[in-house]
Scaffold this motif. Sequence first.
Motif, PDB file in Angstrom:
ATOM      1  N   UNK A 187       0.001  22.837  62.848  1.00  0.00           N
ATOM      2  CA  UNK A 187      -1.432  22.942  63.122  1.00  0.00           C
ATOM      3  C   UNK A 187      -2.015  21.677  63.754  1.00  0.00           C
ATOM      4  N   UNK A 188      -1.134  20.713  64.014  1.00  0.00           N
ATOM      5  CA  UNK A 188      -1.548  19.443  64.619  1.00  0.00           C
ATOM      6  C   UNK A 188      -2.643  18.750  63.797  1.00  0.00           C
ATOM      7  N   UNK A 189      -2.413  18.707  62.494  1.00  0.00           N
ATOM      8  CA  UNK A 189      -3.352  18.065  61.565  1.00  0.00           C
ATOM      9  C   UNK A 189      -2.875  16.639  61.318  1.00  0.00           C
ATOM     10  N   UNK A 190      -3.799  15.702  61.403  1.00  0.00           N
ATOM     11  CA  UNK A 190      -3.422  14.319  61.100  1.00  0.00           C
ATOM     12  C   UNK A 190      -4.319  13.682  60.048  1.00  0.00           C
ATOM     13  N   UNK A 191      -5.181  14.484  59.437  1.00  0.00           N
ATOM     14  CA  UNK A 191      -6.030  13.996  58.357  1.00  0.00           C
ATOM     15  C   UNK A 191      -5.803  14.879  57.140  1.00  0.00           C
ATOM     16  N   UNK A 192      -5.481  14.239  56.021  1.00  0.00           N
ATOM     17  CA  UNK A 192      -5.151  14.964  54.804  1.00  0.00           C
ATOM     18  C   UNK A 192      -5.950  14.383  53.642  1.00  0.00           C
ATOM     19  N   UNK A 193      -6.567  15.262  52.861  1.00  0.00           N
ATOM     20  CA  UNK A 193      -7.326  14.845  51.683  1.00  0.00           C
ATOM     21  C   UNK A 193      -6.654  15.389  50.428  1.00  0.00           C
ATOM     22  N   UNK A 194      -6.660  14.584  49.401  1.00  0.00           N
ATOM     23  CA  UNK A 194      -6.125  14.983  48.103  1.00  0.00           C
ATOM     24  C   UNK A 194      -7.287  14.926  47.120  1.00  0.00           C
ATOM     25  N   UNK A 195      -7.449  15.979  46.310  1.00  0.00           N
ATOM     26  CA  UNK A 195      -8.584  16.010  45.394  1.00  0.00           C
ATOM     27  C   UNK A 195      -8.216  16.716  44.098  1.00  0.00           C
ATOM     28  N   UNK A 196      -9.086  16.593  43.122  1.00  0.00           N
ATOM     29  CA  UNK A 196      -8.901  17.275  41.851  1.00  0.00           C
ATOM     30  C   UNK A 196      -7.976  16.522  40.919  1.00  0.00           C
ATOM     31  N   UNK A 197      -7.662  17.146  39.806  1.00  0.00           N
ATOM     32  CA  UNK A 197      -6.829  16.527  38.790  1.00  0.00           C
ATOM     33  C   UNK A 197      -5.457  16.124  39.291  1.00  0.00           C
ATOM     34  N   UNK A 198      -4.915  16.899  40.228  1.00  0.00           N
ATOM     35  CA  UNK A 198      -3.580  16.592  40.748  1.00  0.00           C
ATOM     36  C   UNK A 198      -3.546  15.246  41.469  1.00  0.00           C
ATOM     37  N   UNK A 199      -4.679  14.795  41.962  1.00  0.00           N
ATOM     38  CA  UNK A 199      -4.712  13.521  42.684  1.00  0.00           C
ATOM     39  C   UNK A 199      -4.543  12.325  41.748  1.00  0.00           C
ATOM     40  N   UNK A 200      -4.531  12.570  40.446  1.00  0.00           N
ATOM     41  CA  UNK A 200      -4.284  11.496  39.484  1.00  0.00           C
ATOM     42  C   UNK A 200      -2.792  11.202  39.339  1.00  0.00           C
ATOM     43  N   UNK A 201      -1.949  12.064  39.857  1.00  0.00           N
ATOM     44  CA  UNK A 201      -0.503  11.913  39.735  1.00  0.00           C
ATOM     45  C   UNK A 201      -0.032  10.768  40.640  1.00  0.00           C
ATOM     46  N   UNK A 202       0.443   9.695  40.029  1.00  0.00           N
ATOM     47  CA  UNK A 202       0.850   8.513  40.801  1.00  0.00           C
ATOM     48  C   UNK A 202       2.002   8.801  41.745  1.00  0.00           C
ATOM     49  N   UNK A 203       2.942   9.622  41.325  1.00  0.00           N
ATOM     50  CA  UNK A 203       4.054   9.976  42.200  1.00  0.00           C
ATOM     51  C   UNK A 203       3.574  10.693  43.439  1.00  0.00           C
ATOM     52  N   UNK A 215      -9.059   9.840  46.409  1.00  0.00           N
ATOM     53  CA  UNK A 215     -10.160   9.226  45.660  1.00  0.00           C
ATOM     54  C   UNK A 215      -9.676   8.110  44.738  1.00  0.00           C
ATOM     55  N   UNK A 216     -10.599   7.236  44.381  1.00  0.00           N
ATOM     56  CA  UNK A 216     -10.294   6.226  43.373  1.00  0.00           C
ATOM     57  C   UNK A 216      -9.808   6.951  42.120  1.00  0.00           C
ATOM     58  N   UNK A 217      -8.919   6.305  41.406  1.00  0.00           N
ATOM     59  CA  UNK A 217      -8.334   6.934  40.223  1.00  0.00           C
ATOM     60  C   UNK A 217      -9.407   7.414  39.234  1.00  0.00           C
ATOM     61  N   UNK A 218     -10.492   6.679  39.111  1.00  0.00           N
ATOM     62  CA  UNK A 218     -11.549   7.043  38.159  1.00  0.00           C
ATOM     63  C   UNK A 218     -12.253   8.347  38.535  1.00  0.00           C
ATOM     64  N   UNK A 219     -12.069   8.808  39.776  1.00  0.00           N
ATOM     65  CA  UNK A 219     -12.685  10.060  40.218  1.00  0.00           C
ATOM     66  C   UNK A 219     -11.709  11.235  40.204  1.00  0.00           C
TER      67      UNK A 219
END
Length: 87
Positions: free
Chosen positions: A11-27, A46-50
């Motif tokens: 899809x020629x995407x070069x911007x990716x956002x991670x959100x929600x509880x899964x974004x707390x996973x350090x791995x 997002x910052x870990x606190x978010x």
Amino acid sequence: MDKLRKAAKNLKINEVAVAGGVSANNGLRNSFREHAGKYGWNIYIPKFSFTTDNAAMIAITGYYKYLDNDFCHYRQARLFTGNYLNI
């Protein structure tokens, strides 16, 4: 990450956002950073606190609905959840 990599390429995407509880996973966060460097993506993490889990938000909503005596019949709840139990 394989599916994301394929989708980004197709899809020629070069911007990716991670959100929600899964974004707390350090791995996962580290994997996104590595892929961003390797494939030239701009990533938004997002910052870990978010990175809260939605369970806490759902619980507090339920608590306030309980205090307000805001209930619905189980048949109505089935419509919202798509869960068709034989009760």
